[in-house]
Design a protein around this motif. Structure first.
Motif, PDB file in Angstrom:
ATOM      1  N   LEU A  13      17.086   0.591  -9.077  1.00 22.11           N
ATOM      2  CA  LEU A  13      17.542  -0.553  -8.639  1.00 22.11           C
ATOM      3  C   LEU A  13      16.753  -1.192  -7.599  1.00 22.11           C
ATOM      4  CD1 LEU A  13      20.121  -2.198  -8.062  1.00 22.11           C
ATOM      5  CD2 LEU A  13      21.208  -0.787  -6.727  1.00 22.11           C
ATOM      6  N   VAL A  14      16.262  -2.111  -7.728  1.00 24.38           N
ATOM      7  CA  VAL A  14      15.139  -2.809  -6.721  1.00 24.38           C
ATOM      8  C   VAL A  14      16.263  -3.345  -5.671  1.00 24.38           C
ATOM      9  CG1 VAL A  14      13.654  -4.906  -6.638  1.00 24.38           C
ATOM     10  CG2 VAL A  14      13.482  -3.270  -8.594  1.00 24.38           C
ATOM     11  N   GLU A  15      15.594  -3.192  -4.490  1.00 25.03           N
ATOM     12  CA  GLU A  15      16.470  -3.560  -3.205  1.00 25.03           C
ATOM     13  C   GLU A  15      15.958  -4.813  -2.416  1.00 25.03           C
ATOM     14  OE1 GLU A  15      18.506   0.657  -2.334  1.00 25.03           O
ATOM     15  OE2 GLU A  15      16.754   0.267  -1.145  1.00 25.03           O
ATOM     16  N   LYS A  16      14.718  -4.669  -2.103  1.00 26.70           N
ATOM     17  CA  LYS A  16      13.764  -5.790  -1.380  1.00 26.70           C
ATOM     18  C   LYS A  16      12.249  -5.539  -1.694  1.00 26.70           C
ATOM     19  CE  LYS A  16      13.478  -5.265   3.075  1.00 26.70           C
ATOM     20  NZ  LYS A  16      13.403  -5.079   4.420  1.00 26.70           N
ATOM     21  N   ARG A  17      11.667  -6.719  -1.524  1.00 26.67           N
ATOM     22  CA  ARG A  17      10.228  -6.709  -1.272  1.00 26.67           C
ATOM     23  C   ARG A  17       9.635  -6.132   0.057  1.00 26.67           C
ATOM     24  NH1 ARG A  17       9.879 -11.330  -3.047  1.00 26.67           N
ATOM     25  NH2 ARG A  17       9.150 -11.061  -4.867  1.00 26.67           N
ATOM     26  N   ILE A  18       8.587  -5.132  -0.147  1.00 26.40           N
ATOM     27  CA  ILE A  18       8.260  -4.638   1.378  1.00 26.40           C
ATOM     28  C   ILE A  18       6.814  -4.825   1.316  1.00 26.40           C
ATOM     29  CG2 ILE A  18       9.934  -2.801   1.509  1.00 26.40           C
ATOM     30  CD1 ILE A  18       7.977  -0.902   0.273  1.00 26.40           C
ATOM     31  N   GLY A  19       6.263  -5.317   0.393  1.00 27.63           N
ATOM     32  CA  GLY A  19       4.673  -5.572   0.805  1.00 27.63           C
ATOM     33  C   GLY A  19       4.017  -6.561  -0.489  1.00 27.63           C
ATOM     34  N   ARG A  20       3.062  -7.269  -0.063  1.00 23.97           N
ATOM     35  CA  ARG A  20       2.391  -8.024  -1.206  1.00 23.97           C
ATOM     36  C   ARG A  20       0.807  -8.199  -1.013  1.00 23.97           C
ATOM     37  NH1 ARG A  20       4.095 -12.603  -3.818  1.00 23.97           N
ATOM     38  NH2 ARG A  20       2.464 -14.437  -3.834  1.00 23.97           N
ATOM     39  N   GLY A  21       0.271  -7.758  -2.278  1.00 26.36           N
ATOM     40  CA  GLY A  21      -1.307  -7.593  -2.439  1.00 26.36           C
ATOM     41  C   GLY A  21      -1.814  -8.886  -3.065  1.00 26.36           C
ATOM     42  N   ALA A  22      -2.905  -8.788  -3.625  1.00 32.57           N
ATOM     43  CA  ALA A  22      -3.648  -9.917  -4.233  1.00 32.57           C
ATOM     44  C   ALA A  22      -2.924 -10.417  -5.614  1.00 32.57           C
ATOM     45  CB  ALA A  22      -5.078  -9.521  -4.316  1.00 32.57           C
ATOM     46  N   PHE A  23      -2.421  -9.159  -6.300  1.00 35.82           N
ATOM     47  CA  PHE A  23      -1.992  -9.306  -7.693  1.00 35.82           C
ATOM     48  C   PHE A  23      -0.758  -8.569  -7.724  1.00 35.82           C
ATOM     49  CE2 PHE A  23      -7.062  -8.652  -7.871  1.00 35.82           C
ATOM     50  CZ  PHE A  23      -7.168  -9.949  -8.426  1.00 35.82           C
ATOM     51  N   ALA A  24      -0.044  -7.985  -6.897  1.00 33.13           N
ATOM     52  CA  ALA A  24       1.080  -6.950  -7.223  1.00 33.13           C
ATOM     53  C   ALA A  24       1.942  -7.155  -6.058  1.00 33.13           C
ATOM     54  CB  ALA A  24       0.816  -5.635  -7.650  1.00 33.13           C
ATOM     55  N   ASP A  25       3.179  -6.909  -6.202  1.00 35.51           N
ATOM     56  CA  ASP A  25       4.186  -6.809  -4.983  1.00 35.51           C
ATOM     57  C   ASP A  25       4.668  -5.273  -4.973  1.00 35.51           C
ATOM     58  OD1 ASP A  25       4.285  -9.389  -4.513  1.00 35.51           O
ATOM     59  OD2 ASP A  25       6.064  -9.744  -5.899  1.00 35.51           O
ATOM     60  N   VAL A  26       5.014  -4.826  -3.892  1.00 33.14           N
ATOM     61  CA  VAL A  26       5.503  -3.666  -3.528  1.00 33.14           C
ATOM     62  C   VAL A  26       6.884  -3.479  -3.180  1.00 33.14           C
ATOM     63  CG1 VAL A  26       5.232  -1.457  -2.317  1.00 33.14           C
ATOM     64  CG2 VAL A  26       3.268  -2.435  -2.702  1.00 33.14           C
ATOM     65  N   LEU A  27       7.836  -3.238  -3.986  1.00 34.68           N
ATOM     66  CA  LEU A  27       9.275  -3.251  -3.893  1.00 34.68           C
ATOM     67  C   LEU A  27       9.944  -1.848  -3.489  1.00 34.68           C
ATOM     68  CD1 LEU A  27       9.628  -4.893  -7.177  1.00 34.68           C
ATOM     69  CD2 LEU A  27       9.126  -5.958  -4.961  1.00 34.68           C
ATOM     70  N   ARG A  28      10.823  -1.793  -2.412  1.00 37.17           N
ATOM     71  CA  ARG A  28      11.925  -0.830  -2.071  1.00 37.17           C
ATOM     72  C   ARG A  28      12.958  -0.688  -3.380  1.00 37.17           C
ATOM     73  NH1 ARG A  28      14.901  -0.709   3.134  1.00 37.17           N
ATOM     74  NH2 ARG A  28      16.565  -1.555   1.605  1.00 37.17           N
ATOM     75  N   ALA A  29      13.161   0.620  -3.882  1.00 39.61           N
ATOM     76  CA  ALA A  29      13.929   0.607  -4.775  1.00 39.61           C
ATOM     77  C   ALA A  29      14.613   1.890  -4.899  1.00 39.61           C
ATOM     78  CB  ALA A  29      13.272   0.463  -6.365  1.00 39.61           C
ATOM     79  N   ARG A  30      15.599   2.069  -5.749  1.00 34.67           N
ATOM     80  CA  ARG A  30      16.358   3.409  -5.700  1.00 34.67           C
ATOM     81  C   ARG A  30      16.464   3.893  -6.896  1.00 34.67           C
ATOM     82  NH1 ARG A  30      19.224   5.939  -1.685  1.00 34.67           N
ATOM     83  NH2 ARG A  30      19.272   4.036  -0.397  1.00 34.67           N
TER      84      ARG A  30
END
Length: 277
Positions: A13-30
């Motif tokens: 279950l994706v909760e929020k975006r916590i980071g952003r790189g050149a090609f990818a996003d990092v998401l907090r999930a459960r």
């Protein structure tokens, strides 16, 4: 920016975006079964063959090193419902050392030296496994529940058995100066040693060596670092001479004059005092 509502990772279950790189996003999930909070790294666009290869290389590197206490733990990997690959790692709620620098400025010497020794140990293990990280910097050192710094983001890592890695990918402020040479022949352990030295310098001073001090456009930034690599690193007041000696050697313009291995960097730093002069 990809809406989170279209990120469908089976079992998460994706909760929020916590980071952003050149090609990818990092998401907090459960993780729905265990209820554990994790981090998902997801490509923002449908990948081409080169991006899939890069993602596969990142997974291979992270899997080889995931058991080391100073490497962020890799938990799983898979594909979204739309076919984009993703990686699942432990979630580091405290953020990165770049976050700490931004919030509180330079870290205490008594904390930085032991921390850098541990990161050098993780890097030495990576090199022993045939992995060059290529993007060591405070933003890629995350604070875990058990360790003050763990190496993360093998997104541009190179495997010494594979010459397909992008040859000049790096973060300019922490990149080895030889990367700017016209006859640059690719990543080496000495390049990682330089980036680790630049990271140590930033943790002690608040910013990396030769930092321009103001935002510059890309063309001017490259020119700045081409010129800056010919000048000595600025001295750091109250940093003991043995620590400065480690910094000078690891940040040497000539790769052959640096520590030959991350283990050599680790051993030299391990013997340094941890009180400012």
């Amino acid at each position: 920016m990809t809406p989170l509502s279209v990120v469908k990772a089976p079992g998460y279950l994706v909760e929020k975006r916590i980071g952003r790189g050149a090609f990818a996003d990092v998401l907090r999930a459960r993780h729905e079964a265990s209820r554990r909070t994790v981090a998902l790294k997801v490509l923002r666009e449908q990948p081409d063959d080169a991006q899939r290869l890069r993602f596969a290389r990142e997974f291979a590197a992270a899997r080889r090193l995931s058991g080391h206490p100073n490497v962020v733990e890799l938990l799983a990997h898979g594909e979204l419902e739309d076919g984009r690959p993703y990686l699942v790692t432990e979630y580091c709620e405290a953020g990165s050392l770049a976050d700490r620098l931004a919030g509180a400025g330079p870290l205490p010497l008594a904390e930085v030296v032991p921390l850098a020794v541990k990161v050098a140990e993780a890097l030495a293990e990576a090199h022993g496994a045939g992995i060059l990280h290529r993007d060591i910097k405070p933003a890629n050192l995350l604070v875990t529940r058990d360790e003050p710094a763990a190496l993360a983001d093998f997104g541009i890592a190179a495997l010494t058995s594979d010459d397909a890695a992008p040859p000049r990918a790096a973060t300019p402020a922490y990149a080895p100066p030889e990367l700017l040479d016209a006859d640059y022949r690719g990543p080496t352990p000495a390049g990682d040693v330089y980036s680790l030295g630049a990271t140590l310098y930033a943790l002690l001073s608040g910013r990396p060596p030769h930092h321009p001090g103001r935002p510059l456009p890309a063309y001017a930034l490259r020119s700045h670092y081409v010129h800056a690599r010919e000048t000595p690193i600025p001295p750091l007041p109250d940093v003991p001479e043995p620590v400065m000696a480690v910094l000078h050697r690891s940040l040497h313009r000539d790769p052959a004059a640096r520590y030959a291995t991350a283990a050599g960097f680790r051993d030299a730093l391990r013997d340094c005092p941890t009180r400012r002069g």
